[in-house]
Write a protein that holds these residues in place. Structure first.
Motif, PDB file in Angstrom:
ATOM      1  N   ALA A 127       0.841  -1.209   0.000  1.00  0.00           N
ATOM      2  CA  ALA A 127       0.000   0.000   0.000  1.00  0.00           C
ATOM      3  C   ALA A 127       0.868   1.248   0.000  1.00  0.00           C
ATOM      4  N   ILE A 128       1.875   1.248   0.825  1.00  0.00           N
ATOM      5  CA  ILE A 128       2.744   2.425   0.955  1.00  0.00           C
ATOM      6  C   ILE A 128       3.473   2.710  -0.354  1.00  0.00           C
ATOM      7  N   ASN A 129       3.945   1.642  -1.009  1.00  0.00           N
ATOM      8  CA  ASN A 129       4.743   1.838  -2.225  1.00  0.00           C
ATOM      9  C   ASN A 129       3.922   2.200  -3.448  1.00  0.00           C
ATOM     10  N   THR A 130       2.638   1.837  -3.451  1.00  0.00           N
ATOM     11  CA  THR A 130       1.894   1.973  -4.710  1.00  0.00           C
ATOM     12  C   THR A 130       0.705   2.943  -4.664  1.00  0.00           C
ATOM     13  N   SER A 131       0.260   3.359  -3.485  1.00  0.00           N
ATOM     14  CA  SER A 131      -1.015   4.108  -3.422  1.00  0.00           C
ATOM     15  C   SER A 131      -0.851   5.606  -3.672  1.00  0.00           C
ATOM     16  N   ASP A 132      -1.851   6.168  -4.337  1.00  0.00           N
ATOM     17  CA  ASP A 132      -1.924   7.628  -4.450  1.00  0.00           C
ATOM     18  C   ASP A 132      -2.549   8.204  -3.180  1.00  0.00           C
ATOM     19  N   VAL A 133      -3.462   7.445  -2.604  1.00  0.00           N
ATOM     20  CA  VAL A 133      -4.104   7.877  -1.354  1.00  0.00           C
ATOM     21  C   VAL A 133      -4.069   6.712  -0.370  1.00  0.00           C
ATOM     22  N   VAL A 134      -3.547   6.971   0.821  1.00  0.00           N
ATOM     23  CA  VAL A 134      -3.647   5.979   1.897  1.00  0.00           C
ATOM     24  C   VAL A 134      -4.675   6.539   2.881  1.00  0.00           C
ATOM     25  N   MET A 135      -5.810   5.845   2.953  1.00  0.00           N
ATOM     26  CA  MET A 135      -6.919   6.326   3.779  1.00  0.00           C
ATOM     27  C   MET A 135      -6.961   5.482   5.054  1.00  0.00           C
ATOM     28  N   LEU A 136      -6.590   6.112   6.171  1.00  0.00           N
ATOM     29  CA  LEU A 136      -6.558   5.388   7.442  1.00  0.00           C
ATOM     30  C   LEU A 136      -7.935   5.462   8.088  1.00  0.00           C
ATOM     31  N   LEU A 137      -8.277   4.451   8.869  1.00  0.00           N
ATOM     32  CA  LEU A 137      -9.575   4.442   9.561  1.00  0.00           C
ATOM     33  C   LEU A 137      -9.353   4.367  11.064  1.00  0.00           C
ATOM     34  N   ARG A 138     -10.244   4.958  11.814  1.00  0.00           N
ATOM     35  CA  ARG A 138     -10.176   4.815  13.276  1.00  0.00           C
ATOM     36  C   ARG A 138     -10.593   3.397  13.665  1.00  0.00           C
ATOM     37  N   ILE A 139      -9.925   2.856  14.671  1.00  0.00           N
ATOM     38  CA  ILE A 139     -10.361   1.561  15.207  1.00  0.00           C
ATOM     39  C   ILE A 139     -11.668   1.808  15.964  1.00  0.00           C
ATOM     40  N   GLN A 140     -12.715   1.103  15.566  1.00  0.00           N
ATOM     41  CA  GLN A 140     -14.070   1.369  16.073  1.00  0.00           C
ATOM     42  C   GLN A 140     -14.339   0.568  17.355  1.00  0.00           C
ATOM     43  N   HIS A 141     -13.644   0.940  18.442  1.00  0.00           N
ATOM     44  CA  HIS A 141     -13.780   0.167  19.688  1.00  0.00           C
ATOM     45  C   HIS A 141     -15.230  -0.014  20.115  1.00  0.00           C
ATOM     46  N   GLU A 142     -16.040   1.017  19.899  1.00  0.00           N
ATOM     47  CA  GLU A 142     -17.428   0.948  20.366  1.00  0.00           C
ATOM     48  C   GLU A 142     -18.242  -0.096  19.606  1.00  0.00           C
ATOM     49  N   ARG A 143     -17.742  -0.579  18.475  1.00  0.00           N
ATOM     50  CA  ARG A 143     -18.482  -1.590  17.713  1.00  0.00           C
ATOM     51  C   ARG A 143     -17.850  -2.972  17.838  1.00  0.00           C
ATOM     52  N   HIS A 144     -16.832  -3.092  18.699  1.00  0.00           N
ATOM     53  CA  HIS A 144     -16.201  -4.398  18.907  1.00  0.00           C
ATOM     54  C   HIS A 144     -16.873  -5.081  20.076  1.00  0.00           C
ATOM     55  N   MET A 194       0.453   4.251  10.158  1.00  0.00           N
ATOM     56  CA  MET A 194       1.306   5.138   9.364  1.00  0.00           C
ATOM     57  C   MET A 194       2.432   5.581  10.286  1.00  0.00           C
ATOM     58  N   THR A 195       3.559   4.881  10.170  1.00  0.00           N
ATOM     59  CA  THR A 195       4.729   5.216  10.994  1.00  0.00           C
ATOM     60  C   THR A 195       5.548   6.266  10.238  1.00  0.00           C
ATOM     61  N   ILE A 196       6.501   6.849  10.944  1.00  0.00           N
ATOM     62  CA  ILE A 196       7.345   7.869  10.314  1.00  0.00           C
ATOM     63  C   ILE A 196       8.102   7.259   9.129  1.00  0.00           C
ATOM     64  N   LYS A 197       8.588   6.043   9.303  1.00  0.00           N
ATOM     65  CA  LYS A 197       9.349   5.387   8.229  1.00  0.00           C
ATOM     66  C   LYS A 197       8.445   5.125   7.014  1.00  0.00           C
ATOM     67  N   ARG A 198       7.246   4.674   7.252  1.00  0.00           N
ATOM     68  CA  ARG A 198       6.343   4.395   6.111  1.00  0.00           C
ATOM     69  C   ARG A 198       6.017   5.674   5.337  1.00  0.00           C
ATOM     70  N   GLU A 199       5.807   6.748   6.064  1.00  0.00           N
ATOM     71  CA  GLU A 199       5.475   8.015   5.379  1.00  0.00           C
ATOM     72  C   GLU A 199       6.616   8.411   4.440  1.00  0.00           C
ATOM     73  N   GLU A 200       7.859   8.166   4.897  1.00  0.00           N
ATOM     74  CA  GLU A 200       9.022   8.518   4.058  1.00  0.00           C
ATOM     75  C   GLU A 200       9.065   7.684   2.785  1.00  0.00           C
ATOM     76  N   GLU A 201       8.458   6.496   2.840  1.00  0.00           N
ATOM     77  CA  GLU A 201       8.526   5.592   1.682  1.00  0.00           C
ATOM     78  C   GLU A 201       7.354   5.757   0.712  1.00  0.00           C
ATOM     79  N   MET A 202       6.446   6.654   1.028  1.00  0.00           N
ATOM     80  CA  MET A 202       5.291   6.830   0.134  1.00  0.00           C
ATOM     81  C   MET A 202       5.724   7.470  -1.188  1.00  0.00           C
ATOM     82  N   LYS A 203       4.888   7.226  -2.238  1.00  0.00           N
ATOM     83  CA  LYS A 203       5.176   7.810  -3.552  1.00  0.00           C
ATOM     84  C   LYS A 203       5.145   9.340  -3.462  1.00  0.00           C
ATOM     85  N   PRO A 204       5.935  10.027  -4.302  1.00  0.00           N
ATOM     86  CA  PRO A 204       5.827  11.489  -4.298  1.00  0.00           C
ATOM     87  C   PRO A 204       4.385  11.867  -4.655  1.00  0.00           C
ATOM     88  N   ASN A 205       3.891  12.928  -4.103  1.00  0.00           N
ATOM     89  CA  ASN A 205       2.520  13.424  -4.375  1.00  0.00           C
ATOM     90  C   ASN A 205       1.394  12.568  -3.821  1.00  0.00           C
TER      91      ASN A 205
END
Ligand code: ASP
Length: 308
Positions: free
Chosen positions: A199-216, A232-243
């Motif tokens: 996902a990190i290497n290929t996506s134009d958009v990485v859409m993170l979701l909140r963990i829905q504790h109230e629905r578990h 999304m760690t600091i290292k992963r952000e550095e590896e994302m595609k430009p733009n």
């Protein structure tokens, strides 16, 4: 459009028309109803962004916002959602913005004439979140066709994942998912699940979701190591595609879905999403209240989108 219950209430052209109208509101367009028009916000579940941005949108459009708090209403005496909606309609309320924990609660409201705008139904749908997300993506890339968008995290319990994946697919984007086994949704094909690294290497958009504790049902299970494996760690952000960009519907669990330092990084569109939410909700309210069919007065964006 009159009601907005799920994204299926909107054609692709109506979605593009709403994006254009929201951008016009962002640029200062003014619209107000000709006669006093009442709206009410019925939030049976907690909310900051959706409730506040609907309220600001309503006030900016000059609507009369009826103060209604579920906690101090006759809901506490056992009044049903239908009776509450019918009561408000009898008082002349023209639009009801509703958030409710029950999936597809709006099916009980078939006889209600006031416009129903869904502010979230359990794990089901969240159409205005989806529209503001589409607006944010469109402003960034000016197209959907060919974009690769990966939705990460608690897929199974997220109404944002459901609303967004269907509509992105419909608009021509390629949608992939990353999720721990226990939070995968089996209704998506197995090959739509990829690893976080892919996902990190290929996506134009990485859409993170909140963990829905109230629905578990099993407390906070599954959280251990989430950040390391799926966040999304600091290292992963550095590896994302430009733009490429990072999105999250919020509220955020800092240090879980995203490292706290990245919440406002250059790639993050999280607060942009919130800002866009205000203008998109103005467009949705205007359309619901004027029964605008959409697509007719917004030919420019539709042509631009069809050519992309
Ligand atoms: N605000 C979004 C929703 O109401 C996302 C979330 O709560 O995680 O679904």
């Amino acid at each position: 459009m009159r009601h907005l219950r799920t994204m299926n209430d909107l054609s692709n052209k109506e979605i593009m028309a709403l994006i254009e109208e929201a951008m016009e509101f962002q640029q200062g367009k003014h619209w107000a109803p000709e006669t006093p028009t009442f709206v009410a916000n019925l939030f049976y579940e907690a909310s900051t962004r959706t409730k506040c941005s609907f309220e600001v949108a309503e006030r900016r459009l000059g609507l009369q916002v009826l103060p209604f708090e579920v906690s101090t209403s006759s809901v506490n005496k056992g009044e049903t959602l239908y009776d509450t909606a019918k009561t408000l309609q009898s008082l002349g309320v023209s639009a009801l913005v509703i958030r409710h924990p029950e999936e597809e609660y709006f099916n009980q409201l078939h006889n209600i004439q006031a416009a129903i705008i869904n502010g979230g139904d359990g794990c089901g749908n969240h159409p205005t979140q989806s529209l503001l997300d589409m607006m944010t993506i469109y402003q960034e890339f000016k197209r959907f066709e060919g974009l690769k968008i990966t939705i990460v995290g608690d897929i199974r319990h997220s109404r944002v994942a459901r609303s967004n994946s269907d509509v992105l697919h419909r608009l021509g984007a390629e949608v992939k998912f990353v999720a721990p086994e226990e939070w995968k949704d089996d209704s998506y094909p197995t090959d739509s699940y990829i690893t976080m690294d892919e996902a990190i290497n290929t996506s134009d958009v990485v859409m993170l979701l909140r963990i829905q504790h109230e629905r578990h049902h099993s407390g906070k299970a599954g959280l251990d190591d989430f950040h390391k494996q799926y966040g999304m760690t600091i290292k992963r952000e550095e590896e994302m595609k430009p733009n490429s960009i990072i999105m999250h519907p919020a509220p955020i669990n800092r240090g879980v879905e995203i490292a706290s330092e990245l919440v406002e990084c250059d790639r993050s569109r999280i607060f942009k999403q919130m800002e866009n939410g205000l203008y998109m909700r103005m467009a949705v309210l205007k359309n619901a209240l004027t029964k605008n069919e959409g697509g007719k007065e917004h030919d420019n964006i539709i042509k631009e989108w069809e050519m992309a």
